[in-house]
Design a protein around this motif. Structure first.
Motif, PDB file in Angstrom:
ATOM      1  N   VAL A 253       7.765  39.460  17.525  1.00 43.86           N
ATOM      2  CA  VAL A 253       7.802  40.022  18.873  1.00 43.86           C
ATOM      3  C   VAL A 253       9.060  39.570  19.599  1.00 43.86           C
ATOM      4  O   VAL A 253       9.728  40.364  20.277  1.00 43.86           O
ATOM      5  N   THR A 254       9.400  38.299  19.468  1.00 44.50           N
ATOM      6  CA  THR A 254      10.621  37.784  20.098  1.00 44.50           C
ATOM      7  C   THR A 254      11.844  38.541  19.601  1.00 44.50           C
ATOM      8  O   THR A 254      12.695  38.977  20.394  1.00 44.50           O
ATOM      9  N   ALA A 255      11.951  38.711  18.290  1.00 44.04           N
ATOM     10  CA  ALA A 255      13.097  39.427  17.716  1.00 44.04           C
ATOM     11  C   ALA A 255      13.105  40.891  18.149  1.00 44.04           C
ATOM     12  O   ALA A 255      14.160  41.453  18.477  1.00 44.04           O
ATOM     13  N   PHE A 256      11.942  41.519  18.177  1.00 46.16           N
ATOM     14  CA  PHE A 256      11.837  42.933  18.544  1.00 46.16           C
ATOM     15  C   PHE A 256      12.269  43.165  19.990  1.00 46.16           C
ATOM     16  O   PHE A 256      13.047  44.082  20.288  1.00 46.16           O
ATOM     17  N   LEU A 257      11.765  42.357  20.911  1.00 43.00           N
ATOM     18  CA  LEU A 257      12.111  42.521  22.319  1.00 43.00           C
ATOM     19  C   LEU A 257      13.586  42.220  22.562  1.00 43.00           C
ATOM     20  O   LEU A 257      14.249  42.908  23.355  1.00 43.00           O
ATOM     21  N   HIS A 258      14.104  41.206  21.887  1.00 45.05           N
ATOM     22  CA  HIS A 258      15.517  40.849  22.040  1.00 45.05           C
ATOM     23  C   HIS A 258      16.417  41.996  21.602  1.00 45.05           C
ATOM     24  O   HIS A 258      17.456  42.271  22.224  1.00 45.05           O
ATOM     25  N   GLU A 259      16.029  42.690  20.542  1.00 46.38           N
ATOM     26  CA  GLU A 259      16.841  43.802  20.036  1.00 46.38           C
ATOM     27  C   GLU A 259      16.606  45.078  20.833  1.00 46.38           C
ATOM     28  O   GLU A 259      17.552  45.840  21.077  1.00 46.38           O
ATOM     29  N   SER A 260      15.379  45.319  21.250  1.00 44.43           N
ATOM     30  CA  SER A 260      15.040  46.581  21.902  1.00 44.43           C
ATOM     31  C   SER A 260      15.498  46.646  23.359  1.00 44.43           C
ATOM     32  O   SER A 260      15.715  47.736  23.898  1.00 44.43           O
ATOM     33  N   PHE A 261      15.630  45.490  23.988  1.00 47.92           N
ATOM     34  CA  PHE A 261      16.031  45.440  25.396  1.00 47.92           C
ATOM     35  C   PHE A 261      17.269  44.549  25.532  1.00 47.92           C
ATOM     36  O   PHE A 261      17.166  43.369  25.905  1.00 47.92           O
TER      37      PHE A 261
ATOM     38  N   SER B  98      11.046  32.476   6.400  1.00 49.95           N
ATOM     39  CA  SER B  98      12.295  31.728   6.574  1.00 49.95           C
ATOM     40  C   SER B  98      13.447  32.626   7.003  1.00 49.95           C
ATOM     41  O   SER B  98      14.301  32.238   7.811  1.00 49.95           O
ATOM     42  N   GLU B  99      13.487  33.843   6.469  1.00 50.50           N
ATOM     43  CA  GLU B  99      14.577  34.766   6.811  1.00 50.50           C
ATOM     44  C   GLU B  99      14.584  35.073   8.307  1.00 50.50           C
ATOM     45  O   GLU B  99      15.651  35.129   8.943  1.00 50.50           O
ATOM     46  N   LEU B 100      13.398  35.261   8.890  1.00 53.84           N
ATOM     47  CA  LEU B 100      13.316  35.550  10.314  1.00 53.84           C
ATOM     48  C   LEU B 100      13.676  34.320  11.141  1.00 53.84           C
ATOM     49  O   LEU B 100      14.343  34.443  12.182  1.00 53.84           O
ATOM     50  N   ILE B 101      13.263  33.158  10.706  1.00 56.02           N
ATOM     51  CA  ILE B 101      13.640  31.925  11.404  1.00 56.02           C
ATOM     52  C   ILE B 101      15.168  31.796  11.455  1.00 56.02           C
ATOM     53  O   ILE B 101      15.763  31.533  12.516  1.00 56.02           O
ATOM     54  N   ASN B 102      15.809  31.998  10.323  1.00 58.89           N
ATOM     55  CA  ASN B 102      17.268  31.877  10.267  1.00 58.89           C
ATOM     56  C   ASN B 102      17.952  32.920  11.136  1.00 58.89           C
ATOM     57  O   ASN B 102      18.975  32.645  11.778  1.00 58.89           O
ATOM     58  N   ASP B 103      17.383  34.132  11.157  1.00 59.28           N
ATOM     59  CA  ASP B 103      17.969  35.204  11.958  1.00 59.28           C
ATOM     60  C   ASP B 103      17.895  34.866  13.450  1.00 59.28           C
ATOM     61  O   ASP B 103      18.873  35.045  14.188  1.00 59.28           O
ATOM     62  N   LEU B 104      16.754  34.379  13.911  1.00 61.35           N
ATOM     63  CA  LEU B 104      16.609  34.022  15.316  1.00 61.35           C
ATOM     64  C   LEU B 104      17.523  32.856  15.685  1.00 61.35           C
ATOM     65  O   LEU B 104      18.134  32.842  16.765  1.00 61.35           O
ATOM     66  N   TYR B 105      17.634  31.894  14.777  1.00 60.53           N
ATOM     67  CA  TYR B 105      18.516  30.750  15.066  1.00 60.53           C
ATOM     68  C   TYR B 105      19.968  31.201  15.155  1.00 60.53           C
ATOM     69  O   TYR B 105      20.721  30.735  16.019  1.00 60.53           O
TER      70      TYR B 105
ATOM     71  N   LYS C  67      21.048  34.111  16.108  1.00 62.47           N
ATOM     72  CA  LYS C  67      21.223  34.804  17.391  1.00 62.47           C
ATOM     73  C   LYS C  67      21.358  33.801  18.534  1.00 62.47           C
ATOM     74  O   LYS C  67      22.210  33.947  19.425  1.00 62.47           O
ATOM     75  N   LEU C  68      20.488  32.784  18.529  1.00 65.50           N
ATOM     76  CA  LEU C  68      20.553  31.748  19.561  1.00 65.50           C
ATOM     77  C   LEU C  68      21.907  31.044  19.540  1.00 65.50           C
ATOM     78  O   LEU C  68      22.553  30.860  20.584  1.00 65.50           O
ATOM     79  N   TYR C  69      22.370  30.659  18.368  1.00 62.33           N
ATOM     80  CA  TYR C  69      23.640  29.947  18.231  1.00 62.33           C
ATOM     81  C   TYR C  69      24.801  30.809  18.730  1.00 62.33           C
ATOM     82  O   TYR C  69      25.676  30.334  19.467  1.00 62.33           O
ATOM     83  N   ARG C  70      24.802  32.080  18.341  1.00 61.54           N
ATOM     84  CA  ARG C  70      25.882  32.981  18.756  1.00 61.54           C
ATOM     85  C   ARG C  70      25.927  33.124  20.276  1.00 61.54           C
ATOM     86  O   ARG C  70      27.007  33.078  20.886  1.00 61.54           O
ATOM     87  N   GLU C  71      24.765  33.270  20.890  1.00 58.51           N
ATOM     88  CA  GLU C  71      24.733  33.433  22.341  1.00 58.51           C
ATOM     89  C   GLU C  71      25.192  32.165  23.057  1.00 58.51           C
ATOM     90  O   GLU C  71      25.858  32.230  24.096  1.00 58.51           O
ATOM     91  N   GLN C  72      24.849  31.013  22.508  1.00 55.97           N
ATOM     92  CA  GLN C  72      25.303  29.765  23.119  1.00 55.97           C
ATOM     93  C   GLN C  72      26.819  29.634  23.024  1.00 55.97           C
ATOM     94  O   GLN C  72      27.489  29.210  23.972  1.00 55.97           O
TER      95      GLN C  72
ATOM     96  N   LEU D  18      28.978  32.095  22.855  1.00 55.16           N
ATOM     97  CA  LEU D  18      29.596  33.088  23.736  1.00 55.16           C
ATOM     98  C   LEU D  18      29.255  32.867  25.208  1.00 55.16           C
ATOM     99  O   LEU D  18      29.779  33.573  26.081  1.00 55.16           O
ATOM    100  N   ASN D  19      28.360  31.884  25.463  1.00 53.81           N
ATOM    101  CA  ASN D  19      27.922  31.582  26.829  1.00 53.81           C
ATOM    102  C   ASN D  19      27.309  32.810  27.504  1.00 53.81           C
ATOM    103  O   ASN D  19      27.510  33.050  28.692  1.00 53.81           O
ATOM    104  N   ARG D  20      26.562  33.581  26.720  1.00 58.09           N
ATOM    105  CA  ARG D  20      25.843  34.730  27.253  1.00 58.09           C
ATOM    106  C   ARG D  20      24.412  34.673  26.714  1.00 58.09           C
ATOM    107  O   ARG D  20      23.977  35.530  25.965  1.00 58.09           O
ATOM    108  N   GLN D  21      23.712  33.655  27.124  1.00 57.38           N
ATOM    109  CA  GLN D  21      22.422  33.384  26.516  1.00 57.38           C
ATOM    110  C   GLN D  21      21.299  34.159  27.201  1.00 57.38           C
ATOM    111  O   GLN D  21      21.065  34.002  28.400  1.00 57.38           O
ATOM    112  N   ARG D  22      20.625  35.003  26.426  1.00 57.88           N
ATOM    113  CA  ARG D  22      19.429  35.674  26.920  1.00 57.88           C
ATOM    114  C   ARG D  22      18.237  35.453  25.994  1.00 57.88           C
ATOM    115  O   ARG D  22      17.147  35.945  26.249  1.00 57.88           O
TER     116      ARG D  22
END
Length: 267
Positions: free
Chosen positions: A50-58, A118-125, A127-132, A134-138
């Motif tokens: 759900v976290t990944a879906f909402l992050h991508e959809s919105f 594990s694949e989803l855990i790595n994907d979310l991490y 995304k989090l790392y990239r946003e941090q 770029l200093n555009r964390q959502r």
């Protein structure tokens, strides 16, 4: 019987508070709008999805994940652990003492409950790392935390999150709070009307079930009442509610039914 969606005590579903079961049916209500923030509660596969879906959809919305663990735990899909789902393992589990059954369920719940691929855990991490960087964390994670208060108005839901390690509290106004808090087995007796009082129960109050998935009843009941899946984990183990073993269970029920027909004909 299947399973029933579970919400924590004191929490009820509304236009602003959803169980993840309702997500795909209701997310269309938000399309075209500009939701500012989502809060997702839970640490299992559904919560991560759900976290990944909402992050991508919105792509303009903030998504906040809240869970009491330090991080998502990976599912144990190792070959030895996966043998707990083999049909032969059901025989061993069913015949084991009650304390051993509880031990096995506790040891191997991480094959199926409150764990994430594990694949989803790595994907979310990532995304989090990239946003941090770029200093555009959502995408935000409130780990070692819990929701201690939730108030809902027509326009928003206000969530109070408490850190379990520091006691610090954070208040967030969200457009929608999605509880990914799992499911609970339903009591099959609720469908049986007066027959329910003829179902035998174990010391914990659960319906007793034979190895052939037939409910144990008083002698007055001659018909067979069978449970397929939900509500039988305590007697048949972790594979009880899995779709992957549906055919095996159906075959065992069919064998029991036909054996009963043969016996009736002989008598």
């Amino acid at each position: 019987m299947g399973l029933s969606p579970y919400l924590p005590d004191g929490i009820s579903g509304s236009d602003r508070v959803w169980h993840n079961r309702d997500l795909l049916n209701r997310v269309g209500e938000l399309q075209g709008g500009r939701p500012r923030r989502f809060v997702v509660v839970g640490a299992g596969q559904s919560a991560a999805e759900v976290t990944a879906f909402l992050h991508e959809s919105f792509p303009e919305s903030e998504v906040c994940a809240v869970f009491s663990r330090y991080g998502y735990s990976p599912a144990d899909d190792s070959p030895f652990a996966n043998r707990v789902f083999d049909p032969n393992a059901v025989d061993e589990f069913y015949s084991a003492p009650e304390d051993v059954r509880a031990m096995v369920l506790g040891y191997h719940s991480n094959t199926n409950y409150s764990v994430v691929d594990s694949e989803l855990i790595n994907d979310l991490y990532a995304k989090l790392y990239r946003e941090q960087v770029l200093n555009r964390q959502r995408l935000r994670f409130f780990n070692v935390s819990r929701v201690v208060d939730l108030t809902v108005s027509e326009d928003s839901a206000t969530v109070t999150i408490e850190s379990l390690s520091t006691g610090e509290k954070t208040r967030l106004d969200a457009d929608v709070v999605v509880y990914c808090t799992g499911y609970r087995p339903a009591d099959p007796a609720t469908l049986l009307g007066p027959l329910a009082e003829h179902c035998r129960r174990d010391p914990s109050g659960r319906v007793r079930i034979g190895r052939d998935h037939r409910v144990v009843t008083t002698p007055e009941v001659r018909a067979g009442i069978y449970l397929q899946g939900g509500g039988t984990e305590h007697s048949h183990g972790l594979s009880a509610s899995l779709l992957s073993t549906t055919a095996v269970r159906a075959g065992e029920i069919l064998e029991s039914l036909t054996r009963g027909v043969v016996l009736a004909a002989e008598n």
